[in-house]
Design a protein around this motif. Structure first.
Motif, short mmCIF file in Angstrom:
data_model
loop_
_atom_site.label_atom_id
_atom_site.label_comp_id
_atom_site.label_asym_id
_atom_site.label_seq_id
_atom_site.Cartn_x
_atom_site.Cartn_y
_atom_site.Cartn_z
N PRO A 69 0.81 -1.23 0.00
CA PRO A 69 0.00 0.00 0.00
C PRO A 69 0.84 1.28 0.00
N GLU A 70 2.01 1.25 0.64
CA GLU A 70 2.85 2.47 0.64
C GLU A 70 3.99 2.39 -0.35
N ARG A 71 4.57 1.22 -0.49
CA ARG A 71 5.78 1.12 -1.31
C ARG A 71 5.51 0.81 -2.78
N GLY A 72 4.26 0.50 -3.11
CA GLY A 72 3.95 0.17 -4.50
C GLY A 72 4.35 -1.26 -4.84
N LEU A 73 4.72 -1.50 -6.10
CA LEU A 73 5.04 -2.85 -6.54
C LEU A 73 6.40 -3.29 -6.02
N VAL A 74 6.40 -4.35 -5.22
CA VAL A 74 7.64 -4.85 -4.64
C VAL A 74 8.00 -6.18 -5.30
N GLU A 75 9.25 -6.26 -5.75
CA GLU A 75 9.72 -7.46 -6.45
C GLU A 75 10.11 -8.55 -5.45
#
Ligand code: C2E
Ligand code: MG
Ligand code: MG
Ligand code: MG
Length: 293
Positions: A69-75
């Motif tokens: 929700p805060e960091r966006g797309l996380v790999e």
């Protein structure tokens, strides 16, 4: 690592505190991932796999993504290593298998028959109930069950070859084939491959990327292809980024490829259109139609 002895007696406090802090941070991170799983923050992206010679789409690899929700797309490289020794990796792995099967069923319903390969972590594979869970998951999706493949890191196969061989064997009994992922990074030899009944080898992208410029890498790719052919295994080249890669691989006799040059991993919803727009061409002119380079 902070060395308590060097710091003298009165620093023991700090040492303990730092240890505690580390454990605390680690615990917070793991529980945040757990929370993310419960909140539905994870999804699977799919990267197509094509037959270079026939120009057809043969399947896709499921790759996990975290929509934070805060960091966006996380790999995955940012969160999987944090939990690889934790029970949570097993839980996430089960979610991945169930989600991929569910997706395959949806595609099946609209007439899209794709093999899907799912990455399996070492701890997940070696968990005592792995095959049991897989069997149960497959039985809920009988229409697509025979089209699931597993990807096992070569390095985790080497950890306990006898055990992993048995698991691969049990998967085969369920009609699930296995691929050795990132092949070439685990110091494999002829003997290893003989003992591992995986049907497919995925040549690590580092060798593909550098085979054009580094003759040593070309020799490795050729060696793996020779080995695979001798043991009658299929080969997928990972990290196919350019037309040159594709052309070279075809000349070397490698049939299957995956890479940004063909398609980047994409959300499931984009797959049907991508597959429909992919133009198969037996003369390999398909490669010219790609927007490679
Ligand atoms: P992998 O299984 O070897 O997957 C290939 C990785 O390379 C993917 O990264 C993919 O996006 C990337 N890739 C594909 N083609 C190219 C290319 O042409 N160039 C470059 N530079 N990269 C390319 P991703 O999705 O970040 O995944 C990284 C690794 O995380 C995977 O490597 C796999 O080991 C692990 N992983 C991903 N999803 C899962 C999962 O659901 N479960 C488990 N246990 N591991 C996963
Ligand atoms: Mg993989
Ligand atoms: Mg790989
Ligand atoms: Mg990899």
């Amino acid at each position: 690592m902070y060395h308590a002895k060097q710091a003298g007696k009165n620093r023991f406090h700090i040492f303990d505190h730092e240890e505690d802090l580390h454990v605390r941070v680690q615990y917070d991170r793991v529980s945040r991932i757990q929370e993310g799983l419960a909140n539905g923050e994870f999804s699977l992206y799919y990267q197509p796999k094509v037959d270079l010679r026939k120009g057809s789409v043969v399947g896709a690899e499921a790759l996990i993504r975290w929509h934070h929700p805060e960091r966006g797309l996380v790999e995955p490289v940012e969160f999987l290593p944090l939990i690889e020794d934790h029970e949570l990796i097993v839980r996430i792995g089960e979610w991945v298998i169930e989600t991929a099967l569910h997706q395959m069923d949806e595609w099946h319903d609209i007439g899209l028959e794709l093999s899907v390969s799912v990455n399996v972590a070492s701890r997940q594979l070696q968990a005592s109930n792995f095959v049991q869970h897989l069997r149960a998951a497959l039985s809920n999706h009988p229409n697509v069950a025979s089209k699931v493949e597993l990807e096992i890191l070569e390095t985790s196969a080497l950890e306990d070859m006898a055990k992993v061989s048995r698991i691969i064997e049990q998967c085969r009994e369920l009609d699930v084939s296995c691929a050795l992922d990132d092949f070439g990074t685990g110091y494999s030899s002829l003997t290893y491959l003989k003992r591992l009944p995986a049907s497919t080898i995925k040549i690590d992208q580092s060798f593909i990327r550098e085979m054009v410029t580094d003759p040593n890498n070309l020799v490795i790719v050729q060696g793996v292809l020779g080995l695979a052919s001798a043991f009658q295994r299929q080969v997928v080249a990972e990290g196919v980024e350019t037309v040159e890669h594709g052309r070279m691989l075809l000349q070397l006799g490698c049939d299957y490829a995956q890479g940004y040059g063909i398609a980047k991993p994409m959300p499931a919803a984009q797959m049907p259109a991508w597959v429909a727009n992919w133009r198969p061409d037996p003369e390999w002119s398909a490669i010219k139609d790609l927007r490679w380079n």
